[in-house]
Write a protein that holds these residues in place. Sequence first.
Motif, PDB file in Angstrom:
ATOM      1  N   ASN A 186       2.016   6.205   4.486  1.00  0.00           N
ATOM      2  CA  ASN A 186       1.103   5.516   3.338  1.00  0.00           C
ATOM      3  C   ASN A 186       0.012   4.632   3.530  1.00  0.00           C
ATOM      4  OD1 ASN A 186       2.415   7.590   1.554  1.00  0.00           O
ATOM      5  ND2 ASN A 186       3.774   6.009   0.786  1.00  0.00           N
ATOM      6  N   TYR A 187       0.406   3.951   4.842  1.00  0.00           N
ATOM      7  CA  TYR A 187      -0.056   2.705   5.257  1.00  0.00           C
ATOM      8  C   TYR A 187      -1.354   2.837   6.206  1.00  0.00           C
ATOM      9  CZ  TYR A 187       3.389   0.231   2.718  1.00  0.00           C
ATOM     10  OH  TYR A 187       4.185  -0.139   1.468  1.00  0.00           O
ATOM     11  N   GLY A 188      -2.259   2.030   6.076  1.00  0.00           N
ATOM     12  CA  GLY A 188      -3.328   2.025   7.260  1.00  0.00           C
ATOM     13  C   GLY A 188      -2.786   0.878   7.962  1.00  0.00           C
ATOM     14  N   MET A 189      -3.053   0.852   9.349  1.00  0.00           N
ATOM     15  CA  MET A 189      -2.535  -0.084  10.063  1.00  0.00           C
ATOM     16  C   MET A 189      -3.540  -0.782  11.097  1.00  0.00           C
ATOM     17  SD  MET A 189       0.956   0.146   9.683  1.00  0.00           S
ATOM     18  CE  MET A 189       1.291  -0.679  11.008  1.00  0.00           C
ATOM     19  N   GLY A 190      -3.211  -2.020  11.523  1.00  0.00           N
ATOM     20  CA  GLY A 190      -4.102  -2.700  12.185  1.00  0.00           C
ATOM     21  C   GLY A 190      -3.611  -3.606  13.298  1.00  0.00           C
TER      22      GLY A 190
ATOM     23  N   ALA B 146      -9.607   2.148   7.108  1.00  0.00           N
ATOM     24  CA  ALA B 146      -9.300   1.267   8.463  1.00  0.00           C
ATOM     25  C   ALA B 146      -9.833  -0.015   8.162  1.00  0.00           C
ATOM     26  CB  ALA B 146      -9.876   1.931   9.687  1.00  0.00           C
ATOM     27  N   ALA B 147      -9.028  -1.022   7.629  1.00  0.00           N
ATOM     28  CA  ALA B 147      -9.130  -2.263   7.378  1.00  0.00           C
ATOM     29  C   ALA B 147      -9.554  -2.991   8.538  1.00  0.00           C
ATOM     30  CB  ALA B 147      -8.262  -2.750   6.118  1.00  0.00           C
ATOM     31  N   VAL B 148     -10.635  -4.021   8.213  1.00  0.00           N
ATOM     32  CA  VAL B 148     -10.844  -4.862   9.266  1.00  0.00           C
ATOM     33  C   VAL B 148     -10.679  -6.410   9.218  1.00  0.00           C
ATOM     34  CG1 VAL B 148     -12.528  -3.237  10.114  1.00  0.00           C
ATOM     35  CG2 VAL B 148     -13.568  -4.964   8.558  1.00  0.00           C
ATOM     36  N   THR B 149     -10.297  -6.846   7.734  1.00  0.00           N
ATOM     37  CA  THR B 149     -10.259  -8.176   7.623  1.00  0.00           C
ATOM     38  C   THR B 149      -8.549  -8.628   7.311  1.00  0.00           C
ATOM     39  OG1 THR B 149     -10.601  -7.904   5.321  1.00  0.00           O
ATOM     40  CG2 THR B 149     -12.565  -8.472   6.564  1.00  0.00           C
ATOM     41  N   ARG B 150      -8.260  -9.828   7.514  1.00  0.00           N
ATOM     42  CA  ARG B 150      -6.905 -10.002   7.370  1.00  0.00           C
ATOM     43  C   ARG B 150      -6.235  -9.949   5.964  1.00  0.00           C
ATOM     44  NH1 ARG B 150      -8.959 -14.143  10.025  1.00  0.00           N
ATOM     45  NH2 ARG B 150      -8.753 -15.851   8.283  1.00  0.00           N
TER      46      ARG B 150
ATOM     47  N   GLY C  26      -5.667 -22.286  18.674  1.00  0.00           N
ATOM     48  CA  GLY C  26      -7.013 -23.108  18.117  1.00  0.00           C
ATOM     49  C   GLY C  26      -8.142 -22.048  17.589  1.00  0.00           C
ATOM     50  N   LYS C  27      -7.969 -20.873  17.403  1.00  0.00           N
ATOM     51  CA  LYS C  27      -8.517 -19.858  16.767  1.00  0.00           C
ATOM     52  C   LYS C  27      -7.995 -19.093  15.483  1.00  0.00           C
ATOM     53  CE  LYS C  27     -11.816 -19.001  20.401  1.00  0.00           C
ATOM     54  NZ  LYS C  27     -12.325 -17.711  21.443  1.00  0.00           N
ATOM     55  N   GLN C  28      -8.434 -18.568  14.636  1.00  0.00           N
ATOM     56  CA  GLN C  28      -7.958 -17.847  13.734  1.00  0.00           C
ATOM     57  C   GLN C  28      -7.763 -16.523  14.210  1.00  0.00           C
ATOM     58  OE1 GLN C  28     -10.422 -17.726  10.383  1.00  0.00           O
ATOM     59  NE2 GLN C  28      -9.600 -19.456   9.292  1.00  0.00           N
ATOM     60  N   ARG C  29      -6.850 -15.994  13.674  1.00  0.00           N
ATOM     61  CA  ARG C  29      -6.394 -14.445  13.883  1.00  0.00           C
ATOM     62  C   ARG C  29      -7.809 -13.792  13.560  1.00  0.00           C
ATOM     63  NH1 ARG C  29      -0.481 -12.824  11.547  1.00  0.00           N
ATOM     64  NH2 ARG C  29      -0.476 -15.041  11.966  1.00  0.00           N
ATOM     65  N   GLU C  30      -8.083 -12.755  14.547  1.00  0.00           N
ATOM     66  CA  GLU C  30      -9.169 -12.086  14.734  1.00  0.00           C
ATOM     67  C   GLU C  30      -8.802 -10.404  14.938  1.00  0.00           C
ATOM     68  OE1 GLU C  30     -11.681 -12.754  18.079  1.00  0.00           O
ATOM     69  OE2 GLU C  30     -10.229 -11.920  19.515  1.00  0.00           O
ATOM     70  N   PHE C  31      -9.522  -9.801  14.209  1.00  0.00           N
ATOM     71  CA  PHE C  31      -9.408  -8.440  14.162  1.00  0.00           C
ATOM     72  C   PHE C  31      -9.626  -7.685  15.605  1.00  0.00           C
ATOM     73  CE2 PHE C  31      -9.656  -4.147  12.726  1.00  0.00           C
ATOM     74  CZ  PHE C  31     -10.791  -3.453  13.289  1.00  0.00           C
ATOM     75  N   VAL C  32      -9.104  -6.760  15.642  1.00  0.00           N
ATOM     76  CA  VAL C  32      -8.886  -5.986  17.283  1.00  0.00           C
ATOM     77  C   VAL C  32      -9.297  -4.471  16.976  1.00  0.00           C
ATOM     78  CG1 VAL C  32      -7.740  -5.263  19.122  1.00  0.00           C
ATOM     79  CG2 VAL C  32      -7.388  -7.748  18.349  1.00  0.00           C
ATOM     80  N   ALA C  33      -8.293  -3.606  15.906  1.00  0.00           N
ATOM     81  CA  ALA C  33      -8.655  -2.408  15.779  1.00  0.00           C
ATOM     82  C   ALA C  33      -7.784  -2.102  14.743  1.00  0.00           C
ATOM     83  CB  ALA C  33      -8.225  -1.607  16.977  1.00  0.00           C
ATOM     84  N   SER C  34      -7.980  -1.022  14.050  1.00  0.00           N
ATOM     85  CA  SER C  34      -7.443  -0.664  12.861  1.00  0.00           C
ATOM     86  C   SER C  34      -7.469   0.844  12.810  1.00  0.00           C
ATOM     87  CB  SER C  34      -7.933  -1.040  11.278  1.00  0.00           C
ATOM     88  OG  SER C  34      -9.183  -0.716  11.327  1.00  0.00           O
ATOM     89  N   ILE C  35      -6.391   1.649  11.713  1.00  0.00           N
ATOM     90  CA  ILE C  35      -6.252   3.013  11.872  1.00  0.00           C
ATOM     91  C   ILE C  35      -5.987   3.327  10.546  1.00  0.00           C
ATOM     92  CG2 ILE C  35      -4.039   3.303  12.782  1.00  0.00           C
ATOM     93  CD1 ILE C  35      -4.957   5.829  14.360  1.00  0.00           C
ATOM     94  N   ASN C  36      -6.375   4.386   9.761  1.00  0.00           N
ATOM     95  CA  ASN C  36      -5.923   4.774   8.453  1.00  0.00           C
ATOM     96  C   ASN C  36      -4.834   5.790   8.648  1.00  0.00           C
ATOM     97  OD1 ASN C  36      -7.009   7.295   9.332  1.00  0.00           O
ATOM     98  ND2 ASN C  36      -7.783   7.703   7.152  1.00  0.00           N
ATOM     99  N   TRP C  37      -4.542   6.196   7.396  1.00  0.00           N
ATOM    100  CA  TRP C  37      -2.981   6.621   7.416  1.00  0.00           C
ATOM    101  C   TRP C  37      -2.675   8.042   8.481  1.00  0.00           C
ATOM    102  CZ3 TRP C  37      -1.732  11.826   5.476  1.00  0.00           C
ATOM    103  CH2 TRP C  37      -2.889  12.473   5.127  1.00  0.00           C
ATOM    104  N   ASN C  38      -3.964   8.816   8.486  1.00  0.00           N
ATOM    105  CA  ASN C  38      -3.746  10.015   9.248  1.00  0.00           C
ATOM    106  C   ASN C  38      -4.572  10.011  10.802  1.00  0.00           C
ATOM    107  OD1 ASN C  38      -6.262  10.214   8.375  1.00  0.00           O
ATOM    108  ND2 ASN C  38      -6.236  12.251   7.468  1.00  0.00           N
ATOM    109  N   GLY C  39      -5.207   8.795  10.983  1.00  0.00           N
ATOM    110  CA  GLY C  39      -5.717   8.732  12.096  1.00  0.00           C
ATOM    111  C   GLY C  39      -7.305   9.262  12.222  1.00  0.00           C
ATOM    112  N   GLY C  40      -7.612   9.753  10.851  1.00  0.00           N
ATOM    113  CA  GLY C  40      -8.921  10.255  10.719  1.00  0.00           C
ATOM    114  C   GLY C  40     -10.075   9.137  10.726  1.00  0.00           C
ATOM    115  N   ARG C  41      -9.625   7.733  10.577  1.00  0.00           N
ATOM    116  CA  ARG C  41     -10.640   6.807  10.606  1.00  0.00           C
ATOM    117  C   ARG C  41     -10.175   5.630  11.325  1.00  0.00           C
ATOM    118  NH1 ARG C  41     -12.359   5.523   4.452  1.00  0.00           N
ATOM    119  NH2 ARG C  41     -13.303   7.683   3.789  1.00  0.00           N
TER     120      ARG C  41
END
Length: 125
Positions: free
Chosen positions: A31-35, A105-109, A42-57
């Motif tokens: 049910n979940y998108g994953m990232g 496939a979300a890209v923000t924290r 000294g830096k904020q957490r930054e986006f690396v990669a994400s994937i939607n529930w079935n891998g289609g995005r």
Amino acid sequence: QVQLVESGGGLVQAGGSLRLSCAASGRTFSNYGMGWFRRTPGKQREFVASINWNGGRTSYADSVKDRFTISRANANNTVYLQMNSLKPEDTAVYYCAADSAGWRAAVTRGEYDYWGQGTQVTVSS
């Protein structure tokens, strides 16, 4: 609640590869998108990669595109991050996260609801 546990981090030489895993439990994983995110001191957490529930995005940060690949195995409740051609600047604590809006496939924290504790990746030059 979703519990996330990362593994696979370690020390690797520049140019090498690692595969991170994130095992999920507690709710229906598919049910979940994953990232994946990372944080250096000294830096904020930054986006690396994400994937939607079935891998289609999938989405990738420009800094890792063509080197990292995110994938998931819903039957095993696991998301992976294959990291190739590693560079010293990839050194960070890597976190996986779960987004209840599984279609994207979300890209923000702020879009993520659950976080793991992180796994250290160190790339030596």
